[in-house]
Design a protein around this motif. Structure first.
Motif, PDB file in Angstrom:
ATOM      1  N   UNK A 172       0.843  -1.212   0.000  1.00  0.00           N
ATOM      2  CA  UNK A 172       0.000   0.000   0.000  1.00  0.00           C
ATOM      3  C   UNK A 172       0.869   1.249   0.000  1.00  0.00           C
ATOM      4  N   UNK A 173       1.914   1.251   0.811  1.00  0.00           N
ATOM      5  CA  UNK A 173       2.822   2.405   0.871  1.00  0.00           C
ATOM      6  C   UNK A 173       3.545   2.622  -0.452  1.00  0.00           C
ATOM      7  N   UNK A 174       3.734   1.558  -1.217  1.00  0.00           N
ATOM      8  CA  UNK A 174       4.384   1.655  -2.530  1.00  0.00           C
ATOM      9  C   UNK A 174       3.376   1.864  -3.658  1.00  0.00           C
ATOM     10  N   UNK A 175       2.107   2.085  -3.312  1.00  0.00           N
ATOM     11  CA  UNK A 175       1.023   2.281  -4.286  1.00  0.00           C
ATOM     12  C   UNK A 175       0.844   1.097  -5.232  1.00  0.00           C
ATOM     13  N   UNK A 176       1.106  -0.104  -4.738  1.00  0.00           N
ATOM     14  CA  UNK A 176       0.899  -1.310  -5.535  1.00  0.00           C
ATOM     15  C   UNK A 176      -0.463  -1.948  -5.255  1.00  0.00           C
ATOM     16  N   UNK A 177      -0.998  -1.707  -4.052  1.00  0.00           N
ATOM     17  CA  UNK A 177      -2.290  -2.261  -3.633  1.00  0.00           C
ATOM     18  C   UNK A 177      -3.093  -1.162  -2.961  1.00  0.00           C
ATOM     19  N   UNK A 178      -4.398  -1.142  -3.247  1.00  0.00           N
ATOM     20  CA  UNK A 178      -5.307  -0.232  -2.553  1.00  0.00           C
ATOM     21  C   UNK A 178      -6.552  -1.021  -2.180  1.00  0.00           C
ATOM     22  N   UNK A 179      -6.923  -0.956  -0.910  1.00  0.00           N
ATOM     23  CA  UNK A 179      -8.130  -1.635  -0.437  1.00  0.00           C
ATOM     24  C   UNK A 179      -9.115  -0.575   0.018  1.00  0.00           C
ATOM     25  N   UNK A 180     -10.145  -0.388  -0.781  1.00  0.00           N
ATOM     26  CA  UNK A 180     -11.109   0.669  -0.524  1.00  0.00           C
ATOM     27  C   UNK A 180     -12.126   0.245   0.527  1.00  0.00           C
ATOM     28  N   UNK A 181     -12.287   1.081   1.538  1.00  0.00           N
ATOM     29  CA  UNK A 181     -13.321   0.808   2.543  1.00  0.00           C
ATOM     30  C   UNK A 181     -14.658   1.411   2.119  1.00  0.00           C
ATOM     31  N   UNK A 182     -14.650   2.225   1.069  1.00  0.00           N
ATOM     32  CA  UNK A 182     -15.882   2.853   0.589  1.00  0.00           C
ATOM     33  C   UNK A 182     -16.697   1.874  -0.253  1.00  0.00           C
ATOM     34  N   UNK A 183     -16.080   1.323  -1.299  1.00  0.00           N
ATOM     35  CA  UNK A 183     -16.820   0.396  -2.163  1.00  0.00           C
ATOM     36  C   UNK A 183     -16.406  -1.062  -1.964  1.00  0.00           C
ATOM     37  N   UNK A 184     -15.598  -1.338  -0.930  1.00  0.00           N
ATOM     38  CA  UNK A 184     -15.175  -2.695  -0.563  1.00  0.00           C
ATOM     39  C   UNK A 184     -14.538  -3.445  -1.730  1.00  0.00           C
ATOM     40  N   UNK A 185     -13.661  -2.766  -2.459  1.00  0.00           N
ATOM     41  CA  UNK A 185     -12.941  -3.396  -3.560  1.00  0.00           C
ATOM     42  C   UNK A 185     -11.449  -3.430  -3.243  1.00  0.00           C
ATOM     43  N   UNK A 186     -10.715  -4.184  -4.043  1.00  0.00           N
ATOM     44  CA  UNK A 186      -9.264  -4.258  -3.944  1.00  0.00           C
ATOM     45  C   UNK A 186      -8.694  -3.911  -5.310  1.00  0.00           C
ATOM     46  N   UNK A 187      -7.753  -2.980  -5.340  1.00  0.00           N
ATOM     47  CA  UNK A 187      -7.137  -2.570  -6.602  1.00  0.00           C
ATOM     48  C   UNK A 187      -5.650  -2.910  -6.582  1.00  0.00           C
ATOM     49  N   UNK A 188      -5.176  -3.474  -7.694  1.00  0.00           N
ATOM     50  CA  UNK A 188      -3.766  -3.825  -7.843  1.00  0.00           C
ATOM     51  C   UNK A 188      -3.176  -3.023  -8.992  1.00  0.00           C
ATOM     52  N   UNK A 189      -1.953  -2.562  -8.811  1.00  0.00           N
ATOM     53  CA  UNK A 189      -1.290  -1.826  -9.881  1.00  0.00           C
ATOM     54  C   UNK A 189      -0.885  -2.791 -10.991  1.00  0.00           C
ATOM     55  N   UNK A 190      -0.830  -2.310 -12.239  1.00  0.00           N
ATOM     56  CA  UNK A 190      -0.352  -3.170 -13.331  1.00  0.00           C
ATOM     57  C   UNK A 190       1.048  -3.723 -13.057  1.00  0.00           C
ATOM     58  N   UNK A 191       1.903  -2.935 -12.408  1.00  0.00           N
ATOM     59  CA  UNK A 191       3.270  -3.396 -12.113  1.00  0.00           C
ATOM     60  C   UNK A 191       3.255  -4.633 -11.220  1.00  0.00           C
ATOM     61  N   UNK A 192       2.360  -4.663 -10.231  1.00  0.00           N
ATOM     62  CA  UNK A 192       2.272  -5.822  -9.340  1.00  0.00           C
ATOM     63  C   UNK A 192       1.769  -7.044 -10.103  1.00  0.00           C
ATOM     64  N   UNK A 193       0.750  -6.858 -10.924  1.00  0.00           N
ATOM     65  CA  UNK A 193       0.173  -7.975 -11.682  1.00  0.00           C
ATOM     66  C   UNK A 193       1.192  -8.534 -12.680  1.00  0.00           C
TER      67      UNK A 193
END
Length: 200
Positions: A172-193
């Protein structure tokens, strides 16, 4: 969790059923005289074993269009947990559904993930597996339509919740993963994938 904590799904064919996010049903193993199939019509769910010995071991994740033979599961039945709003139905097994099913395929992929040597590699591969199977590509990220708890990630990769939390915080600190508490989704950066230790 005791059996009384679950909502039971009847064994006979029923009209499509809807479940809100985070509700669980138990597929009762008692009436297995005829093989049945659970078909997911909308949403995403987790299928797991309710046995005390396995502590809720995840067997598979299912999404719209997936069909699961319920006669091939644990002797204690199986639980279906709605990760998003879920619509599904139960039907008789057709003659063309005698081969590999969703649980077998997911079990194989989860074993591949668990075989990696380091917890960071296992979590990385698991996130990519989930987003490749259940997620969608957005303009700037890959997105899962649900969030899993750190404890659930730990169960899936064979690590503690503390280890999982540490790894997710680092990403999360490296902006590779974001876990939204608003819409309860998980986002992954293209670099991580794109840097996954396994290909799915």
């Amino acid at each position: 969790m005791t059996a009384s904590a679950y909502r039971f799904l009847p064994d006979d064919s029923v009209a499509p059923m809807s479940m809100p996010r985070q509700q669980t049903v138990l597929l009762d193993p008692a009436g297995r005289e005829q093989a049945t199939v659970l078909e997911v019509m909308e949403g995403v769910c987790r299928v797991y074993c309710p046995c005390e010995e396995t502590e809720g071991m995840t067997l598979a994740f299912l999404q719209s269009g997936d069909r699961l033979r319920t006669d091939r599961l644990c002797s204690d039945g199986a639980c279906v947990e709605a990760l998003t709003a879920l619509k599904f139905r139960r039907d008789a097994v057709s003659a063309d559904e005698l081969g590999m099913d969703a649980v077998n395929e997911w079990t194989l992929q989860l074993l591949r993930v668990r075989h990696l040597g380091q917890a960071e590699q296992r979590l990385h591969a698991l996130l990519v597996l989930l987003v490749n199977r259940l997620g969608m590509r957005r303009s700037d990220c890959f997105q899962l339509p649900f969030r899993l708890t750190h404890e659930r990630f730990g169960e899936l990769i064979g690590a503690t919740r503390v280890t999982t939390t540490r790894l997710l915080s680092k990403w999360r600190q490296s902006d590779l993963v974001e876990m939204s508490s608003i819409d309860l989704t998980t986002r992954l950066s293209p670099a991580l994938v794109e840097s996954s230790p396994l290909t799915f």
